[in-house]
Design a protein around this motif. Structure first.
Motif, PDB file in Angstrom:
ATOM      1  N   LYS A  61       4.111  -2.341  -0.279  1.00 13.68           N
ATOM      2  CA  LYS A  61       5.538  -2.661  -0.372  1.00 13.68           C
ATOM      3  C   LYS A  61       5.733  -4.177  -0.480  1.00 13.68           C
ATOM      4  O   LYS A  61       6.504  -4.655  -1.315  1.00 13.68           O
ATOM      5  CB  LYS A  61       6.276  -2.101   0.848  1.00 13.68           C
ATOM      6  CG  LYS A  61       7.759  -2.309   0.820  1.00 13.68           C
ATOM      7  CD  LYS A  61       8.420  -1.676   2.029  1.00 13.68           C
ATOM      8  CE  LYS A  61       9.920  -1.937   2.022  1.00 13.68           C
ATOM      9  NZ  LYS A  61      10.564  -1.399   3.214  1.00 13.68           N
ATOM     10  N   LEU A 110       4.614  -5.430  -3.938  1.00 15.30           N
ATOM     11  CA  LEU A 110       5.557  -5.090  -5.003  1.00 15.30           C
ATOM     12  C   LEU A 110       6.842  -5.897  -4.912  1.00 15.30           C
ATOM     13  O   LEU A 110       7.496  -6.139  -5.926  1.00 15.30           O
ATOM     14  CB  LEU A 110       5.863  -3.590  -4.976  1.00 15.30           C
ATOM     15  CG  LEU A 110       4.665  -2.688  -5.269  1.00 15.30           C
ATOM     16  CD1 LEU A 110       5.038  -1.229  -5.070  1.00 15.30           C
ATOM     17  CD2 LEU A 110       4.110  -2.933  -6.664  1.00 15.30           C
ATOM     18  N   GLU A 123       5.886  -4.444 -12.954  1.00 12.65           N
ATOM     19  CA  GLU A 123       6.906  -3.517 -13.441  1.00 12.65           C
ATOM     20  C   GLU A 123       6.405  -2.099 -13.235  1.00 12.65           C
ATOM     21  O   GLU A 123       5.232  -1.814 -13.477  1.00 12.65           O
ATOM     22  CB  GLU A 123       7.140  -3.728 -14.939  1.00 12.65           C
ATOM     23  CG  GLU A 123       7.582  -5.115 -15.306  1.00 12.65           C
ATOM     24  CD  GLU A 123       7.555  -5.347 -16.816  1.00 12.65           C
ATOM     25  OE1 GLU A 123       7.103  -4.453 -17.569  1.00 12.65           O
ATOM     26  OE2 GLU A 123       7.980  -6.426 -17.228  1.00 12.65           O
ATOM     27  N   GLN A 124       7.297  -1.212 -12.826  1.00 12.19           N
ATOM     28  CA  GLN A 124       6.877   0.174 -12.643  1.00 12.19           C
ATOM     29  C   GLN A 124       6.685   0.838 -14.002  1.00 12.19           C
ATOM     30  O   GLN A 124       7.534   0.737 -14.880  1.00 12.19           O
ATOM     31  CB  GLN A 124       7.898   0.952 -11.821  1.00 12.19           C
ATOM     32  CG  GLN A 124       7.370   2.319 -11.443  1.00 12.19           C
ATOM     33  CD  GLN A 124       8.275   3.044 -10.473  1.00 12.19           C
ATOM     34  OE1 GLN A 124       9.336   3.485 -10.849  1.00 12.19           O
ATOM     35  NE2 GLN A 124       7.826   3.136  -9.228  1.00 12.19           N
ATOM     36  N   ARG A 174       6.006   7.311 -12.239  1.00  7.66           N
ATOM     37  CA  ARG A 174       5.814   7.958 -10.940  1.00  7.66           C
ATOM     38  C   ARG A 174       5.430   9.396 -11.214  1.00  7.66           C
ATOM     39  O   ARG A 174       5.977  10.041 -12.109  1.00  7.66           O
ATOM     40  CB  ARG A 174       7.106   7.929 -10.127  1.00  7.66           C
ATOM     41  CG  ARG A 174       7.565   6.571  -9.728  1.00  7.66           C
ATOM     42  CD  ARG A 174       8.803   6.634  -8.826  1.00  7.66           C
ATOM     43  NE  ARG A 174       9.958   7.269  -9.429  1.00  7.66           N
ATOM     44  CZ  ARG A 174      10.944   6.621 -10.054  1.00  7.66           C
ATOM     45  NH1 ARG A 174      10.889   5.310 -10.168  1.00  7.66           N
ATOM     46  NH2 ARG A 174      11.970   7.272 -10.546  1.00  7.66           N
ATOM     47  N   LYS A 219       2.269   6.196  -7.883  1.00  8.93           N
ATOM     48  CA  LYS A 219       3.099   5.217  -8.589  1.00  8.93           C
ATOM     49  C   LYS A 219       2.195   4.217  -9.297  1.00  8.93           C
ATOM     50  O   LYS A 219       1.240   3.712  -8.706  1.00  8.93           O
ATOM     51  CB  LYS A 219       4.024   4.498  -7.617  1.00  8.93           C
ATOM     52  CG  LYS A 219       5.030   5.436  -6.971  1.00  8.93           C
ATOM     53  CD  LYS A 219       5.904   4.714  -5.991  1.00  8.93           C
ATOM     54  CE  LYS A 219       6.868   5.702  -5.338  1.00  8.93           C
ATOM     55  NZ  LYS A 219       7.666   5.096  -4.298  1.00  8.93           N
ATOM     56  N   TYR A 272       2.087   0.637 -11.633  1.00 13.84           N
ATOM     57  CA  TYR A 272       2.781  -0.608 -11.950  1.00 13.84           C
ATOM     58  C   TYR A 272       1.880  -1.436 -12.851  1.00 13.84           C
ATOM     59  O   TYR A 272       0.652  -1.265 -12.845  1.00 13.84           O
ATOM     60  CB  TYR A 272       3.075  -1.405 -10.672  1.00 13.84           C
ATOM     61  CG  TYR A 272       3.933  -0.660  -9.685  1.00 13.84           C
ATOM     62  CD1 TYR A 272       5.311  -0.822  -9.676  1.00 13.84           C
ATOM     63  CD2 TYR A 272       3.365   0.220  -8.772  1.00 13.84           C
ATOM     64  CE1 TYR A 272       6.109  -0.126  -8.772  1.00 13.84           C
ATOM     65  CE2 TYR A 272       4.148   0.918  -7.868  1.00 13.84           C
ATOM     66  CZ  TYR A 272       5.517   0.741  -7.875  1.00 13.84           C
ATOM     67  OH  TYR A 272       6.281   1.437  -6.985  1.00 13.84           O
ATOM     68  N   SER A 273       2.490  -2.357 -13.600  1.00 13.08           N
ATOM     69  CA  SER A 273       1.680  -3.243 -14.431  1.00 13.08           C
ATOM     70  C   SER A 273       2.279  -4.632 -14.469  1.00 13.08           C
ATOM     71  O   SER A 273       3.470  -4.820 -14.224  1.00 13.08           O
ATOM     72  CB  SER A 273       1.562  -2.692 -15.856  1.00 13.08           C
ATOM     73  OG  SER A 273       2.810  -2.785 -16.516  1.00 13.08           O
ATOM     74  N   MET A 302      -2.039   0.901  -8.905  1.00 12.07           N
ATOM     75  CA  MET A 302      -1.653   2.260  -8.552  1.00 12.07           C
ATOM     76  C   MET A 302      -1.694   2.402  -7.033  1.00 12.07           C
ATOM     77  O   MET A 302      -2.595   1.883  -6.376  1.00 12.07           O
ATOM     78  CB  MET A 302      -2.618   3.281  -9.152  1.00 12.07           C
ATOM     79  CG  MET A 302      -2.257   4.727  -8.792  1.00 12.07           C
ATOM     80  SD  MET A 302      -3.628   5.892  -8.954  1.00 12.07           S
ATOM     81  CE  MET A 302      -4.546   5.596  -7.451  1.00 12.07           C
TER      82      MET A 302
END
Length: 175
Positions: free
Chosen positions: A88, A91, A97-98, A101, A110, A112-113, A127
């Motif tokens: 958390k 992020l 950026e997501q 999901r 989830k 993200y990149s 991830m």
């Protein structure tokens, strides 16, 4: 000038402590860790693969551009809670950026990149998975850094037996 230096250090502190927060899992008793470094990728790139096989050439190109893969897995409740808090915080840094999901089979995954050199590449793929695997609670953190070609990524993670590799195929299909 002193105030400027202090302000810059204060601004960078969350990024430095977040990166370190995942490193702490490497030596924890209740965590399985896998770290693959750029040296390993360079060694893999030197493996004698057929020069005429275009798929082998793409694979070599992919691994030559990777910096690191880090995977941390735990079934311990206390560690899993700590992982969730660290993710958390990571992020909230706002640089990821997501992507997607996925909630299925008792897992919440989830992805993200961090943007790369163009839309087909990312500089980090991150991830976080929470849920159940084989009837036991589990949390997994996966971070892959480098110039990552999303169209080739699921193959690499499958070959290395990285948790979450199956879900990465969904990202490849969306790119």
């Amino acid at each position: 000038m002193k105030k400027l230096i202090i302000a810059v250090i204060a601004a960078l502190m969350p990024f430095m402590t977040t990166a370190q927060s995942f490193e702490k899992y490497e030596n924890m008793k209740d965590v399985d860790a896998m770290i693959v470094t750029s040296k390993m990728f360079k060694m893999l790139a030197k493996v004698d693969l057929s020069d005429t096989d275009p798929e082998a050439k793409q694979y070599i190109k992919l691994i030559e551009n990777l910096d690191q893969i880090r995977v941390f897995t735990s079934k311990d409740t206390k560690v899993r809670n700590q992982m969730a808090n660290d993710v958390k915080s990571y992020l909230q840094g706002g640089s990821l950026e997501q992507l997607m999901r996925v909630t299925e089979d008792g897992k919440n995954i989830k992805f993200y990149s961090r943007p790369g050199k163009n839309d087909n590449y990312v500089s980090e793929l991150f991830m976080f998975m929470e849920g159940n695997k084989d009837g036991e609670p589990i949390s997994i953190i996966l971070s892959i850094t480098g110039q990552i070609d999303l169209s080739q990524l699921s193959r690499l993670t499958s070959d290395l037996k990285v948790p979450g590799a199956e879900e990465l195929k969904n990202i490849e299909n969306k790119s």
